[in-house]
Design an enzyme around this catalytic site. Sequence first.
Site, PDB file in Angstrom:
ATOM      1  CG  HIS A 140       6.845   8.221   2.877  1.00 54.01           C
ATOM      2  ND1 HIS A 140       6.951   6.883   2.589  1.00 54.01           N
ATOM      3  CD2 HIS A 140       6.439   8.300   4.158  1.00 54.01           C
ATOM      4  CE1 HIS A 140       6.617   6.180   3.657  1.00 54.01           C
ATOM      5  NE2 HIS A 140       6.311   7.023   4.634  1.00 54.01           N
ATOM      6  CG  ASP A 217       2.993  10.322  -1.810  1.00 54.19           C
ATOM      7  OD1 ASP A 217       1.877  10.265  -1.259  1.00 54.19           O
ATOM      8  OD2 ASP A 217       4.037   9.962  -1.246  1.00 54.19           O
ATOM      9  CD  GLN A 220       0.966  12.511   5.640  1.00 54.20           C
ATOM     10  OE1 GLN A 220       0.116  13.116   6.307  1.00 54.20           O
ATOM     11  NE2 GLN A 220       1.432  11.341   6.021  1.00 54.20           N
ATOM     12  CE  LYS A 243       0.147   7.685   5.652  1.00 57.70           C
ATOM     13  NZ  LYS A 243       1.136   7.502   6.698  1.00 57.70           N
ATOM     14  CB  CYS A 381       9.091   6.669   6.226  1.00 58.83           C
ATOM     15  SG  CYS A 381       8.757   5.285   7.280  1.00 58.83           S
TER      16      CYS A 381
HETATM   17  N1  PMP Z   1       3.728   9.079   1.104  1.00 60.70           N
HETATM   18  C1  PMP Z   1       3.606   9.880   2.160  1.00 60.70           C
HETATM   19  C2  PMP Z   1       3.790  11.363   1.973  1.00 60.70           C
HETATM   20  C3  PMP Z   1       3.304   9.337   3.409  1.00 60.70           C
HETATM   21  O1  PMP Z   1       3.186  10.127   4.467  1.00 60.70           O
HETATM   22  C4  PMP Z   1       3.135   7.938   3.534  1.00 60.70           C
HETATM   23  C5  PMP Z   1       2.825   7.298   4.865  1.00 60.70           C
HETATM   24  N2  PMP Z   1       3.516   7.825   5.942  1.00 60.70           N
HETATM   25  C6  PMP Z   1       3.266   7.155   2.396  1.00 60.70           C
HETATM   26  C7  PMP Z   1       3.555   7.749   1.200  1.00 60.70           C
HETATM   27  C8  PMP Z   1       3.077   5.667   2.444  1.00 60.70           C
HETATM   28  O2  PMP Z   1       1.754   5.375   2.705  1.00 60.70           O
HETATM   29  P1  PMP Z   1       1.289   3.889   3.085  1.00 60.70           P
HETATM   30  O3  PMP Z   1       2.201   3.444   4.200  1.00 60.70           O
HETATM   31  O4  PMP Z   1      -0.117   4.062   3.517  1.00 60.70           O
HETATM   32  O5  PMP Z   1       1.441   3.063   1.871  1.00 60.70           O
END
Ligand code: PMP
Length: 423
Positions: A140, A217, A220, A243, A381
Amino acid sequence: MVSTSMNHTHVKSSSAGASLDPQRIKQDFPVLQQEINGHPLVYLDSAATSQKPQCVIDAVNHFYTHDNANIHRGVYELSMRATQAYENARATIANFLGASRPEEIIFVRGTTEAINLVAQTFVRDRMGVGDEILVTTMEHHSNIVPWQLLCQQTGAVLKVAPINDAGEIILDAFREKLTKQTKFVAITHASNALGTINPVADMIALAHDKDIPVLLDGAQAAPHLPINVATLGCDFYTISSHKMFGPTGVGALYGRYDLLSDMPPYQGGGDMIRSVTFEQTTYNDVPHIFEAGTPHIAGAIGFAAAAQYILQLGFDKLLTYEKELLDYATKALIAIPEIRIIGTASEKVPVLSFIIEGVHPHYVGTILDQKGIAIRSGHHCAQPIMDRFEIPATVRASLAMYNTKEDIDALAASLKDVLEVFR
Ligand code: PMP
């Protein structure tokens, strides 16, 4: 002993019984009880943000109705209650992640802030010109851009481990990318764009063999997989409350206590200090040193209620049901010849990215909205992964335990309608 009226981990769906009942779970989520454009809402965008069960809404509501005060400072009853509820939330998240002590949990705004915090406190001092940070193609943007910023600041270099056509990491190539220059590894546990679950235990072992610390990270992974940071052996783990059925604006960074203890502060401000004069400031202990300013107190409390909700449903049942649902949805999409699924890894969280030959993903999203189906279209993203598959965007259906086979049937039927328009 401070008394607290925080007693809101009540969950309607019990973990007793043979299997998870998605219809019953759906009842726990008020937002799902509505029609959109004359159709029952089918929510298929949980990877962007999940919906919130009543117990989470109640926990936040209860805090503001009964216990609201600032934390860690007041000697009066309300402040002590708020402090206790906030610190209880920390203990709950520590338990959820398998951390060895609550102090290993830092409340942050979410995964994005957690990664930036690690980049600027732990990694920055370890980086020199030509040193390397290793990520994968499927990250991401929030696990790419903080490292690019760090590279600009330090002269370090961002390296990328490749994936195969199914969207799986190529472990041999990952191993080869771990060089003498590699000072840090930051990888996603599960991909938001493809659904791939990475073999993170193997990847951590490979990095640790060379004494390279690893951040996972987990944005997900946490809503779908039982996480145990001790078993995984990772050095840092990041999650976002929103999430995993909790409020937005809050998340957690897990860090190994010995590492956190040696890290400089991230931001300066109230609560992260022990004493301040104009000449010199001394800092508070871990984890407070990393939580400058008034945190999202109600958010942390709601976050903990969400973690309890998942734990009480039971990960064994959750895993079984979500696998069944993903298989069902995959078969339903494969049955439509014009659809190409992007991301066919053998281990996946319930995320289905796909393209329809000749139809723009945004068009699909708009037509499906008219049927009450909330689905995401775009690059999610994760633009580098789109480049890897040489596509600009995908349509993405991301599922959670409140989705049913009827939701998938509605999706498949509407996709066939979309195709009719183009025939
Ligand atoms: N890493 C992953 C794999 C994500 O899916 C996301 C959110 N789509 C993020 C990081 C960022 O998370 P946040 O916007 O809650 O900070």
